[in-house]
Design a protein around this motif. Structure first.
Motif, PDB file in Angstrom:
ATOM      1  N   TYR A  62      -7.148  37.443  34.060  1.00  0.00           N
ATOM      2  CA  TYR A  62      -7.390  38.484  33.055  1.00  0.00           C
ATOM      3  C   TYR A  62      -6.098  39.187  32.632  1.00  0.00           C
ATOM      4  CZ  TYR A  62      -9.544  42.422  30.672  1.00  0.00           C
ATOM      5  OH  TYR A  62      -9.897  43.353  29.731  1.00  0.00           O
ATOM      6  N   GLU A  63      -5.182  39.340  33.586  1.00  0.00           N
ATOM      7  CA  GLU A  63      -3.916  40.038  33.283  1.00  0.00           C
ATOM      8  C   GLU A  63      -3.141  39.344  32.169  1.00  0.00           C
ATOM      9  OE1 GLU A  63      -5.140  39.514  36.356  1.00  0.00           O
ATOM     10  OE2 GLU A  63      -5.680  41.627  36.538  1.00  0.00           O
ATOM     11  N   ASP A  64      -3.332  38.031  32.006  1.00  0.00           N
ATOM     12  CA  ASP A  64      -2.623  37.295  30.958  1.00  0.00           C
ATOM     13  C   ASP A  64      -3.146  37.619  29.558  1.00  0.00           C
ATOM     14  OD1 ASP A  64      -0.842  35.625  32.622  1.00  0.00           O
ATOM     15  OD2 ASP A  64      -2.722  34.787  33.362  1.00  0.00           O
ATOM     16  N   TYR A  65      -4.303  38.262  29.480  1.00  0.00           N
ATOM     17  CA  TYR A  65      -4.922  38.559  28.181  1.00  0.00           C
ATOM     18  C   TYR A  65      -4.920  40.056  27.855  1.00  0.00           C
ATOM     19  CZ  TYR A  65      -6.728  33.833  28.868  1.00  0.00           C
ATOM     20  OH  TYR A  65      -6.819  32.479  29.092  1.00  0.00           O
ATOM     21  N   VAL A  66      -4.553  40.878  28.836  1.00  0.00           N
ATOM     22  CA  VAL A  66      -4.708  42.324  28.684  1.00  0.00           C
ATOM     23  C   VAL A  66      -3.971  42.863  27.460  1.00  0.00           C
ATOM     24  CG1 VAL A  66      -4.037  44.544  29.693  1.00  0.00           C
ATOM     25  CG2 VAL A  66      -5.249  42.876  31.070  1.00  0.00           C
ATOM     26  N   ASP A  67      -2.735  42.448  27.246  1.00  0.00           N
ATOM     27  CA  ASP A  67      -1.979  42.971  26.093  1.00  0.00           C
ATOM     28  C   ASP A  67      -2.670  42.620  24.780  1.00  0.00           C
ATOM     29  OD1 ASP A  67      -0.093  44.099  27.726  1.00  0.00           O
ATOM     30  OD2 ASP A  67       1.386  42.492  27.499  1.00  0.00           O
TER      31      ASP A  67
END
Length: 573
Positions: A62-67
């Motif tokens: 999920y962290e790869d999509y947060v921005d």
């Protein structure tokens, strides 16, 4: 619209050639969304074959999509994740993260995704109706649904639970709404306990018309039946009067429930009193709702703990298992819904998403980054599920651990095991903890009358040596000697060994090496975990999707629970 028979045949056709449909699904997703910013950020041509795709595009979390998601929430979208228009965001359940805040899952207006989801959602209905054909004369469902906590992002996009989208979007048909025993105003109310109370009140008003009782997760029914136990007299008084108690303060909900009650119902109230006044709650479901044929909810994974209590309330009424659906996409369908949680299995839907499987070993550091495809999984082995979806997730680690138990035609059948550990430092898994607490409960029953209603663990990595804390909430009626704490603590201390024996190999190895201090057990006051529910809802989690955390990663939550302890017990006293 396909008939149920045609839909079941479609499922057979899809699973007969699962690998072909998987390749076509990946090809379809990449043809449609191959130009999005996320995929274009990876160097190299984006070919449509799986081997090139998995070589060029890395595994993601999920962290790869947060921005990208944050920018979309602000109203900017330069085709970051999908070429389709963004409609809204869905909440994840939110309780497994360190922040106790739910993730935002973007929901795009994708005809391809709708077609992929249709097979799963309509197939689920067809499976149930094959066992329980509709009855025109008994046609109400007591559905504990809470279409609550709808918020908006900075640019005005709605954020909601996936399960409540049809209601919030206005897509629910009048025929669909007519099957609910509660009016819409109850479902979209703003106070969870008041909504739950009104669901019960309306369900009792229609008790001869209730065909089934359902909720997304088993914990929801445990809380509802617990409320019934404590509030049945007030519920009967409300039926007597023809309107809900003054505690129900929301005007729209009060008015809608009053209309549903249809005036004073003294005969019905007395009928219910006769059933409830003996305080015998075993098999209460069939006695209160004589026409009911089933209860349906998810009882696998962390919900397995609630199954026996739910069976106690249900008596002879069958508890049907749920399907394997996530906010991100549909994954699998349960074709044998009569099975108990320990033998529930899901058939992976080969057109719902493109699936990969990351090998997982419970007792090893899982450093493997090489996935296998749907056709290459091995029976008996565990995997973390990786999905590429029509809605903007690419090689996304879902965080679910499943075990392959067989095949339905050529599509894997899996059982849900648990949520994946967040880091290699986590030495106790959800599955370990559930097993350990089951051992602990059995030992306690042999020593004193204590009923465990909820539990969780926390690994304190800042203490030296590290220390595992297990939080256990006991039922209010438990024979816990609050005025004789030392005596109670002595009994609990004698039951620690069975608990420790279930905590898994990694725990034992580190304990034997002296890397772990003595286990601490916190016995909590009744209602302690309800405060976690309130915290989760305050942070944005939907009440419908709430799953009590089993592995706690939030220090503030730990401090809260520590303050609610009757007593703290360890082997060294």
């Amino acid at each position: 619209m396909m008939s149920d028979e045609e839909l079941m045949q479609k499922l057979e056709d899809l699973t007969n050639n699962a690998q072909h449909h998987q390749l076509e699904t990946l090809r379809s997703i990449l043809l449609h969304n191959g130009t999005v910013r996320y995929l274009q950020s990876f160097k190299g041509p984006l070919h449509l074959d799986p081997s090139t795709f998995t070589r060029v595009v890395p595994l993601s979390s999920y962290e790869d999509y947060v921005d990208y998601i944050n920018q979309m929430a602000e109203g900017k979208d330069d085709h970051f994740l999908s070429v389709d228009p963004l409609i809204c965001f869905f909440y994840s359940s939110g309780t497994s993260s360190s922040s106790m805040k739910p993730k935002l899952i973007p929901y795009f207006d994708s005809s391809l995704s709708k077609a992929a989801s249709f097979i799963g959602h309509r197939g689920s209905v067809a499976v149930r109706q094959r066992l329980f054909p509709p009855r025109p004369e008994v046609n109400k469902i007591l559905w504990f649904l809470y279409a609550d906590n709808v918020t908006t992002t900075q640019c005005g996009l709605k954020v909601m639970a996936a399960s409540t989208y049809p209601l919030q979007s206005g897509n629910a048909t009048p025929q669909h709404l007519a099957t609910f025993s509660s009016p819409l105003e109850v479902i979209i109310g703003s106070h969870v306990e008041h909504q739950m109370y009104c669901h019960l009140l309306c369900g009792l008003r229609n008790l001869d018309l209730i065909d089934g009782i359902t909720t997304p997760y088993a914990i929801g029914l445990i809380k509802a039946f617990g409320l019934l136990e404590s509030k049945w007299e007030q519920l009967c008084d409300d039926l007597d009067h023809g309107f809900p108690s003054n505690a129900i303060s929301e005007v729209a909900m009060r008015e809608a429930v009053t209309k549903t009650l249809g005036g004073p119902q003294p005969e019905l109230a007395n009928r219910i009193r006769l059933i409830c006044e003996g305080n015998s709650w075993g098999g209460i479901v069939n006695r209160l709702w004589p026409s009911i044929r089933y209860i349906r909810c998810v009882t696998t994974g962390s919900m397995k703990h609630y199954y026996q209590k739910l069976k106690y309330y249900a008596g002879e009424v069958p508890i049907l298992g749920g399907d394997y659906f996530a906010s991100e996409c549909c994954l699998g369908i349960n074709l044998d819904i009569m099975q108990p949680p320990e033998t529930t299995r899901f058939v992976m839907l080969p057109t719902a998403a493109y699936f990969e499987f990351l090998p997982f070993n419970m007792n090893e550091n899982n450093v493997s980054k090489e996935t296998v495809d749907l056709n290459s999984v091995e029976v008996g082995k565990m995997y973390e599920v990786v999905v590429t979806t029509y809605r903007g997730f690419y090689r996304y680690r879902l965080g679910d651990i499943v075990r392959v138990v067989g095949f339905h035609n050529s599509s894997p059948q899996v059982e849900y095991v648990m949520r994946a550990p967040k880091t290699p430092a986590e030495i106790v898994t959800e599955k370990d903890l559930i097993s350990a607490v089951e051992n602990f409960q059995l030992a306690l029953r042999g020593a004193m009358r204590i009923e465990i209603v909820e539990f969780a663990s926390f690994l304190d990595q800042e203490s030296r040596p590290k220390q595992l804390k297990v939080f256990v909430e006991v039922q209010e009626e438990s024979n816990f000697l609050e005025d004789k704490l030392e005596e109670s603590a002595k009994i609990i201390r004698s039951c620690i060994s069975p608990l420790e024996s279930g905590l898994g190999a990694m725990y034992k190895v580190q304990k034997d090496k002296g890397q772990l201090g003595n286990l601490l057990i916190f016995i909590l006051r009744p209602g302690a975990f309800d405060q976690l529910l309130e915290l989760a809802i305050k942070n944005g989690t939907s009440a419908s999707q709430y799953k009590p955390p089993k592995i706690i990663r939030n220090h503030e939550v730990v401090k809260l629970l520590e303050k609610l302890a009757y007593v703290i017990v360890s082997l060294d006293g």
